[in-house]
Design a protein around this motif. Structure first.
Motif, mmCIF file in Angstrom:
data_model
loop_
_atom_site.group_PDB
_atom_site.id
_atom_site.type_symbol
_atom_site.label_atom_id
_atom_site.label_comp_id
_atom_site.label_asym_id
_atom_site.label_seq_id
_atom_site.Cartn_x
_atom_site.Cartn_y
_atom_site.Cartn_z
ATOM 1 N N UNK A 9 -6.032 107.199 75.063
ATOM 2 C CA UNK A 9 -6.162 108.645 74.876
ATOM 3 C C UNK A 9 -7.508 108.988 74.236
ATOM 4 N N UNK A 10 -7.983 108.115 73.338
ATOM 5 C CA UNK A 10 -9.319 108.310 72.769
ATOM 6 C C UNK A 10 -10.375 107.971 73.810
ATOM 7 N N UNK A 11 -10.133 106.926 74.593
ATOM 8 C CA UNK A 11 -11.078 106.543 75.646
ATOM 9 C C UNK A 11 -11.284 107.693 76.626
ATOM 10 N N UNK A 58 -8.605 116.462 70.226
ATOM 11 C CA UNK A 58 -8.512 116.361 71.684
ATOM 12 C C UNK A 58 -7.681 115.160 72.138
ATOM 13 N N UNK A 59 -7.862 113.960 71.554
ATOM 14 C CA UNK A 59 -7.022 112.841 71.993
ATOM 15 C C UNK A 59 -5.527 113.077 71.761
ATOM 16 N N UNK A 60 -5.175 113.680 70.620
ATOM 17 C CA UNK A 60 -3.764 113.957 70.354
ATOM 18 C C UNK A 60 -3.199 114.961 71.339
ATOM 19 N N UNK A 61 -3.983 115.976 71.684
ATOM 20 C CA UNK A 61 -3.519 116.955 72.666
ATOM 21 C C UNK A 61 -3.389 116.332 74.044
ATOM 22 N N UNK A 62 -4.326 115.456 74.384
ATOM 23 C CA UNK A 62 -4.261 114.781 75.676
ATOM 24 C C UNK A 62 -3.018 113.901 75.758
ATOM 25 N N UNK A 63 -2.717 113.181 74.673
ATOM 26 C CA UNK A 63 -1.509 112.361 74.649
ATOM 27 C C UNK A 63 -0.270 113.216 74.886
ATOM 28 N N UNK A 64 -0.221 114.372 74.235
ATOM 29 C CA UNK A 64 0.918 115.284 74.415
ATOM 30 C C UNK A 64 0.995 115.769 75.856
ATOM 31 N N UNK A 65 -0.157 116.126 76.422
ATOM 32 C CA UNK A 65 -0.182 116.589 77.809
ATOM 33 C C UNK A 65 0.264 115.504 78.777
ATOM 34 N N UNK A 66 0.082 114.255 78.381
ATOM 35 C CA UNK A 66 0.459 113.134 79.238
ATOM 36 C C UNK A 66 1.870 112.625 78.930
ATOM 37 N N UNK A 67 2.599 113.382 78.092
ATOM 38 C CA UNK A 67 4.006 113.064 77.844
ATOM 39 C C UNK A 67 4.282 112.203 76.637
ATOM 40 N N UNK A 68 3.267 111.924 75.809
ATOM 41 C CA UNK A 68 3.454 111.092 74.619
ATOM 42 C C UNK A 68 3.271 111.979 73.391
ATOM 43 N N UNK A 69 4.351 112.221 72.666
ATOM 44 C CA UNK A 69 4.304 113.104 71.506
ATOM 45 C C UNK A 69 4.216 112.283 70.231
ATOM 46 N N UNK A 70 3.209 112.582 69.427
ATOM 47 C CA UNK A 70 3.019 111.904 68.148
ATOM 48 C C UNK A 70 3.558 112.809 67.047
ATOM 49 N N UNK A 71 4.516 112.339 66.239
ATOM 50 C CA UNK A 71 5.062 113.175 65.160
ATOM 51 C C UNK A 71 3.968 113.618 64.199
ATOM 52 N N UNK A 72 4.175 114.770 63.582
ATOM 53 C CA UNK A 72 3.186 115.341 62.678
ATOM 54 C C UNK A 72 2.814 114.374 61.571
ATOM 55 N N UNK A 73 3.801 113.686 61.013
ATOM 56 C CA UNK A 73 3.549 112.790 59.892
ATOM 57 C C UNK A 73 2.680 111.596 60.294
ATOM 58 N N UNK A 74 2.600 111.321 61.601
ATOM 59 C CA UNK A 74 1.827 110.167 62.066
ATOM 60 C C UNK A 74 0.508 110.573 62.708
ATOM 61 N N UNK A 75 0.125 111.836 62.543
ATOM 62 C CA UNK A 75 -1.173 112.279 63.059
ATOM 63 C C UNK A 75 -2.259 111.951 62.043
ATOM 64 N N UNK A 76 -2.477 110.666 61.910
ATOM 65 C CA UNK A 76 -3.479 110.111 60.997
ATOM 66 C C UNK A 76 -4.461 109.302 61.837
ATOM 67 N N UNK A 77 -5.637 108.977 61.302
ATOM 68 C CA UNK A 77 -6.620 108.250 62.133
ATOM 69 C C UNK A 77 -6.073 107.000 62.808
ATOM 70 N N UNK A 78 -5.167 106.296 62.151
ATOM 71 C CA UNK A 78 -4.679 105.025 62.716
ATOM 72 C C UNK A 78 -3.662 105.217 63.836
#
Length: 790
Positions: A424-426, A503-523
């Motif tokens: 997603x970052x790539x 942008x990478x987090x939004x792209x992941x969401x758009x591609x069907x992979x949801x990252x919980x708010x608590x895990x939206x950290x650099x790692x």
């Protein structure tokens, strides 16, 4: 459905009018006639009837509804694969309704002969038949022939079928005078409102034939493995004999009694002239065992060829209001609605998935293996497999949890997906115009301050300690190709600095992979969020489909019991990135499958791309790979029989020890086996090369433009993403002005944006020098007649 007869108008005093009184008197008269013979059907003393006053009978008849609503009969739902093969059935009662025209004539004649031979000649009540039954039963000292007409039997079974409480079920079966009166009243209404064929058709569809088979079609399939339309005389006589006592005459458990009962039916048919006595005797000599071809009718997903896919389909449909407003209504529709569900599963791919997973992870291992296949461009789910079978025997490794789908459909939380999230970052970096040739010095370990990472609201505010990130793949300077091929953590951490987190987090969401708010950290890019094979497969399918993301789709169509479309499920797709961006990602990830990449040992004979994933402490490992036609994700996660997560390191999985688990070595072979098995089904198709004029830093071979005009060569090179320079003229035997050569030469790989120099032809090739190096061989004389040297 039956139609109700309108209630007659009442007089101003509230008394029934003359028409209704006459109707009830007619019914009462019929009841009065049969009072003396009801003993044939009711094992109660005659004295009990004498004490019933006529006015009580009349009152009871008046208070009954004029007709009984015949609700649709439940039917089993059938689930089919993409090629029309049955993969599962769901039902509370094993029944398939068929019209009378789809029931063989021998079957119709047999059931009428033994149950109500004057069915087409009498009304709701067969006085002659009732008297005959009474006399015959008394003469034989027991119950040989029934006194109820087929219409009355159908009423009884309808009341029992539609009973919703224990009290209603008891009332439908109790041996009382009141029940017989009630059945007779409703039978009269059915005879008035429906044809004889309609009544017989419903009777044959509602009747219980034993061993779980409701209705003649299910019975024909179960006992003889054929449709009701194909039943012959022997088979028809067998089934006709069952309705009187489906358990006692069960041909599987009680073959002798079943054969005897069958022969009674054949004798009755001969007595009525339906067949000759000679033929009946010949048929009776056939052992009943020789006629049976019993086929079981599996019920539910556990007995399916694809249990966890079936489970996913059921869970998916239970969330769709088209089947009902509430969960209870939707479940009733699924189990009793006679639906036809057309799905996307491919049984060849499912078989490959099952075999690959089971070969590498055993049910009782301290690990769970899973695999999902999704078709790019449609989202069609082609296969779902996991190592622990469906069931309740935990000692055997069985479970009802579906580990390969999102929690909302399978109840399992999922597993950390490791470095599979780096894509997603790539993709975001490429989309932001960062050249693929960008190099980043990546040490083995580094600490990056929190504020160096931008989220959607500005600098990331962490705990002030920064992110300490380290590699398991060494250090060095990498570009986007080599950094991805080697999955270098410190490279991607610094790349995320450049892209930001938003942008990478939004792209992941758009591609069907949801990252919980608590895990939206650099790692987060190291896959610290829980995921599952299906979720990742539909995400990676987006790259294969050149940026078109499609939600996973297990069902394409649901038909109702009449074969009419209840709902069509079209693909739900959206372009979430430019096609050129996806092309560049594919170009980079295919390097993982090439020599030097982590997936080189599992590469198949079709162009493919992939990414490994290994999480902290080797608790789970992944391999996500795809071709332009199919995306497949394999996973192995450490989990003991108590459901506690454990490290894979030191475990025996699939009969082999794991010293240190990696995505390429543990999950990769599952992917490789499954994909190799289906490779022959996949058409050969290569990924589209990324356009160098749209993506900076694309590694592209220099095209061969020799012999082209300068204008044409320049156009070709610029289209490939290169900058063109004029190198001047060189001698060449090509026509003057045409391209004689390039530097670098054709076939050399450069990054898009790099310079290719054109050399044009002079159209002249100097003659080769003389062999003596320019020395003359002839002799000449000087003017003075002296000797000279040439």
């Amino acid at each position: 459905m039956s139609s109700r007869t309108p209630s007659p108008a009442r007089s101003p005093q509230g008394r029934p009018n003359a028409g209704r009184i006459a109707s009830h008197l007619a019914v009462m008269a019929a009841v009065a006639v049969v009072m003396g013979v009801l003993i044939a059907c009711l094992a109660i003393p005659f004295a009990g009837l004498v004490g019933v006053a006529a006015k009580d009978v009349s009152k009871g008849m008046v208070n009954l509804p004029e007709s009984l609503e015949a609700k649709d009969l439940s039917q089993k739902t059938r689930i089919y694969d993409v090629n029309g093969n049955l993969i599962a059935s769901l039902y509370d009662q094993n029944r398939i309704n068929v019209p009378l025209t789809s029931i063989s004539r021998p079957m119709v004649k047999a059931i009428v002969a033994i149950e109500d031979y004057r069915f087409y000649d009498h009304g709701a009540l067969d006085l002659k038949g009732t008297l005959r039954a009474f006399i015959t039963n008394q003469a034989n000292g027991g119950s040989v022939q029934g006194g109820s007409s087929i219409t009355q039997q159908m009423v009884k079974q309808t009341l029992l079928y539609q009973a919703e409480t224990d009290e209603e079920r008891k009332a439908a079966t109790e041996e009382t005078y009141a029940r017989k009166i009630r059945e007779l009243r409703y039978a009269i209404a059915f005879e008035k409102n429906h044809s004889k064929d309609w009544i017989l058709e419903r009777y044959l569809n509602i009747a219980y034939f034993g061993d779980g088979a409701f209705g003649v079609q299910a019975a024909a399939k179960h006992f003889f493995s054929k449709n009701a339309s194909k039943l012959n005389l022997l088979e028809s006589a067998t089934l006709a004999g069952l309705v009187k006592n489906p358990v006692g005459y069960d041909p599987v458990d009680n073959p002798e009694r079943a054969e005897s009962r069958r022969n009674v039916v054949l004798d009755r048919m001969a007595q009525l002239g339906i067949l000759t006595e000679k033929k009946a005797d010949r048929l009776k000599n056939t052992p009943i065992g020789d006629t049976l071809k019993v086929t079981s009718s599996p019920n539910g997903c556990q007995q399916s060829q694809a249990p966890f896919f079936c489970d996913y389909v059921v869970s998916w449909l239970l969330k769709d209001p088209v089947l009902g407003d509430t969960m209870k209504e939707r479940r009733r529709t699924l189990n009793n609605g006679g639906l036809t569900i057309r799905t996307t599963i491919d049984l060849d791919m499912q078989k490959a998935a099952d075999q690959a997973v089971s070969a590498h992870v055993f049910p009782t291992d301290q690990a769970i293996g899973g695999l999902a296949m999704v078709e790019p461009g449609t989202g069609d789910v082609r296969a779902l497999a996991q190592s622990r079978p469906m069931g309740k025997d935990k000692a055997a490794g069985q479970t009802y949890l579906n580990y390969v789908v999102p929690k909302k459909y399978g109840d399992a939380n999922g597993f950390q997906a490791g470095s599979t999230f780096k894509v997603f970052v790539l993709a975001s970096a490429i989309n932001q115009g960062i050249p693929l040739s960008t190099t980043i010095s990546s040490p083995e370990q580094m600490n990056i301050p929190d504020e160096d990472f931008e989220n959607c609201d500005g600098p990331y505010a962490g705990d002030g300690k920064g992110w300490t990130v380290s590699n398991s793949t060494g250090s060095g300077t990498f570009d986007l190709y080599s950094g991805t091929q080697n999955s270098v953590n410190t490279f991607f951490a610094q790349l995320e600095e450049q892209t930001g987190m938003c942008e990478p987090l939004q792209l992941a969401k758009d591609m069907g992979v949801k990252v919980p708010l608590a895990q939206k950290v650099p790692s987060w890019i190291l896959g610290v969020s829980d995921s599952n094979p299906l979720e990742l497969a539909q995400a990676y399918a987006t790259f294969a489909a050149r940026g078109l993301h499609c939600d996973p789709r297990p069902v394409t169509e649901v038909l109702d019991s009449q074969g009419q479309a209840l709902k069509d499920f079209s693909s739900q797709c959206e372009q979430v990135m430019p096609g050129a961006t996806a092309d560049a990602v594919n170009d980079i990830l295919r390097g993982v499958m090439e020599p030097g990449g982590f997936g080189q040992n599992i590469a198949i004979d079709k162009p493919s791309a992939g990414k490994t994933g290994t999480n902290q402490n080797n608790m789970s490992v992944w391999f996500a790979g795809y071709t332009p036609k199919i995306a497949t994700v394999a996973m192995v996660a450490g989990a003991n029989q108590l459901g506690e997560w454990v490290s894979l390191n030191g475990q025996y999985v699939g009969g082999s020890p794991i010293y240190e688990a990696f995505g390429s070595t543990v999950a990769g072979p599952i992917w490789g086996d499954a994909m190799s098995a289906i490779s022959a089904k996949l058409p050969y198709e290569d990924f589209q090369a990324p356009a160098g004029d749209e993506i900076a830093g694309v590694l592209t071979s220099v095209p061969d433009v020799t012999g082209q005009s300068v204008e044409a060569a320049t156009s070709t090179l610029e289209a490939a993403g290169f900058t063109v320079a004029d190198g001047g003229q060189v001698n060449s035997d090509l026509e003057q002005g045409l391209v004689a050569s390039t530097s670098p030469a054709a076939g050399i790989q450069l990054s898009s944006g790099d310079t290719v120099t054109l050399y044009t032809s002079t159209g002249y090739v100097p003659p080769p020098p003389s062999n003596d190096g320019g020395k003359g061989k002839g002799k000449g004389k000087g003017k003075g007649g002296g000797k000279g040297r040439g």
